[in-house]
Design a protein around this motif. Sequence first.
Motif, PDB file in Angstrom:
ATOM      1  N   GLU A  11       0.822  -1.210   0.000  1.00 11.37           N
ATOM      2  CA  GLU A  11       0.000   0.000   0.000  1.00 11.37           C
ATOM      3  C   GLU A  11       0.862   1.270   0.000  1.00 11.37           C
ATOM      4  O   GLU A  11       1.644   1.506   0.910  1.00 11.37           O
ATOM      5  N   GLY A  12       0.752   2.068  -1.062  1.00 13.90           N
ATOM      6  CA  GLY A  12       1.530   3.287  -1.180  1.00 13.90           C
ATOM      7  C   GLY A  12       2.909   3.061  -1.761  1.00 13.90           C
ATOM      8  O   GLY A  12       3.641   4.017  -2.024  1.00 13.90           O
ATOM      9  N   THR A  13       3.265   1.798  -1.969  1.00 17.91           N
ATOM     10  CA  THR A  13       4.606   1.451  -2.474  1.00 17.91           C
ATOM     11  C   THR A  13       4.494   0.808  -3.851  1.00 17.91           C
ATOM     12  O   THR A  13       4.845   1.415  -4.849  1.00 17.91           O
ATOM     13  N   THR A  14       4.003  -0.425  -3.912  1.00 17.63           N
ATOM     14  CA  THR A  14       3.771  -1.040  -5.226  1.00 17.63           C
ATOM     15  C   THR A  14       2.402  -0.667  -5.776  1.00 17.63           C
ATOM     16  O   THR A  14       2.164  -0.758  -6.979  1.00 17.63           O
ATOM     17  N   SER A  15       1.511  -0.280  -4.883  1.00 18.51           N
ATOM     18  CA  SER A  15       0.106  -0.097  -5.259  1.00 18.51           C
ATOM     19  C   SER A  15      -0.462   1.176  -4.643  1.00 18.51           C
ATOM     20  O   SER A  15      -0.013   1.615  -3.583  1.00 18.51           O
ATOM     21  N   ALA A  16      -1.459   1.747  -5.291  1.00 24.15           N
ATOM     22  CA  ALA A  16      -2.048   3.003  -4.835  1.00 24.15           C
ATOM     23  C   ALA A  16      -2.808   2.814  -3.531  1.00 24.15           C
ATOM     24  O   ALA A  16      -3.571   1.859  -3.385  1.00 24.15           O
ATOM     25  N   VAL A  17      -2.606   3.746  -2.603  1.00 20.39           N
ATOM     26  CA  VAL A  17      -3.371   3.741  -1.362  1.00 20.39           C
ATOM     27  C   VAL A  17      -4.868   3.827  -1.679  1.00 20.39           C
ATOM     28  O   VAL A  17      -5.694   3.204  -1.017  1.00 20.39           O
ATOM     29  N   SER A  18      -5.194   4.573  -2.728  1.00 17.29           N
ATOM     30  CA  SER A  18      -6.606   4.755  -3.092  1.00 17.29           C
ATOM     31  C   SER A  18      -7.265   3.428  -3.465  1.00 17.29           C
ATOM     32  O   SER A  18      -8.470   3.247  -3.244  1.00 17.29           O
ATOM     33  N   PHE A  19      -6.505   2.490  -4.025  1.00 14.17           N
ATOM     34  CA  PHE A  19      -7.081   1.186  -4.370  1.00 14.17           C
ATOM     35  C   PHE A  19      -7.578   0.472  -3.120  1.00 14.17           C
ATOM     36  O   PHE A  19      -8.648  -0.125  -3.112  1.00 14.17           O
ATOM     37  N   VAL A  20      -6.796   0.577  -2.046  1.00 17.04           N
ATOM     38  CA  VAL A  20      -7.175  -0.068  -0.794  1.00 17.04           C
ATOM     39  C   VAL A  20      -8.386   0.617  -0.173  1.00 17.04           C
ATOM     40  O   VAL A  20      -9.363  -0.035   0.200  1.00 17.04           O
ATOM     41  N   PHE A  21      -8.319   1.954  -0.069  1.00 11.61           N
ATOM     42  CA  PHE A  21      -9.356   2.680   0.658  1.00 11.61           C
ATOM     43  C   PHE A  21     -10.619   2.958  -0.166  1.00 11.61           C
ATOM     44  O   PHE A  21     -11.701   3.097   0.401  1.00 11.61           O
ATOM     45  N   GLU A  22     -10.479   3.021  -1.485  1.00  8.69           N
ATOM     46  CA  GLU A  22     -11.632   3.357  -2.321  1.00  8.69           C
ATOM     47  C   GLU A  22     -12.237   2.151  -3.033  1.00  8.69           C
ATOM     48  O   GLU A  22     -13.352   2.229  -3.536  1.00  8.69           O
ATOM     49  N   VAL A  23     -11.489   1.043  -3.076  1.00 11.66           N
ATOM     50  CA  VAL A  23     -12.000  -0.153  -3.754  1.00 11.66           C
ATOM     51  C   VAL A  23     -12.103  -1.337  -2.789  1.00 11.66           C
ATOM     52  O   VAL A  23     -13.191  -1.864  -2.549  1.00 11.66           O
ATOM     53  N   LEU A  24     -10.979  -1.746  -2.201  1.00 12.23           N
ATOM     54  CA  LEU A  24     -10.990  -2.960  -1.380  1.00 12.23           C
ATOM     55  C   LEU A  24     -11.799  -2.807  -0.094  1.00 12.23           C
ATOM     56  O   LEU A  24     -12.617  -3.673   0.236  1.00 12.23           O
TER      57      LEU A  24
END
Length: 227
Positions: A11-24
């Motif tokens: 989270e925030g490194t390989t992948s967008a933080v927004s993907f976690v908080f807005e999708v997952l």
Amino acid sequence: MPIKAILTDIEGTTSAVSFVFEVLFPYAVQQLPDFVRKHATRADVAEQLQAVRETSGEPAADVERVIEILLGWIAEDRKATSLKALQGMVWEQGYRAGQLKGHVYPDAVAALQRWHQSGYRLYVYSSGSIQAQKLIFGRSIAGDLTPLFSGFFDTTSGPKREVQSYRRITQAIGCAPGQILFLSDIVQELDAAQSAGLATCGLVREGGELAGHANVASFAEIDPQSF
């Protein structure tokens, strides 16, 4: 001491933080209650529900109360291993149904592929469960990236801001600490890894500074041989 292994946060490194908080997270909030109700007696689910009761200090909580606790934990982004395990189960259904695709930055995909081809051993360390990690990389927008990795670590190895966690991971990887490069966007995680003897590099994709560590805005800027 040359780098032999690279350990990366998600989270925030390989992948967008927004993907976690807005999708997952929203997907888990929507799907978790019915998933728990439907599978509460399934052995792996029941084990995690019992862990929630113990962690929350409510050993007699019924299923509806456990669901309430879990939704509260999601809202506060609590790093509870039982929550992460249950979220991983819910997300697996979503990935398998094609409703979810793991986000991985293109620069991360390119670097991970390049490093793997160059002989570096790649590992993941995230607060998300190992199952959730494998889903993000295994069903990513770039295809199945899991063959690139030699191993995955989650909070069963310990909290990400504690030095001892990185010592355990170092033992599991089987390299000297100085032969492992840790990548993260959180300075407290980098500090803990550094205190355990690991080389560190901070991802500052949105700018800013992670003091005391090398800083890059993209995986394309990371040369493992320079550490």
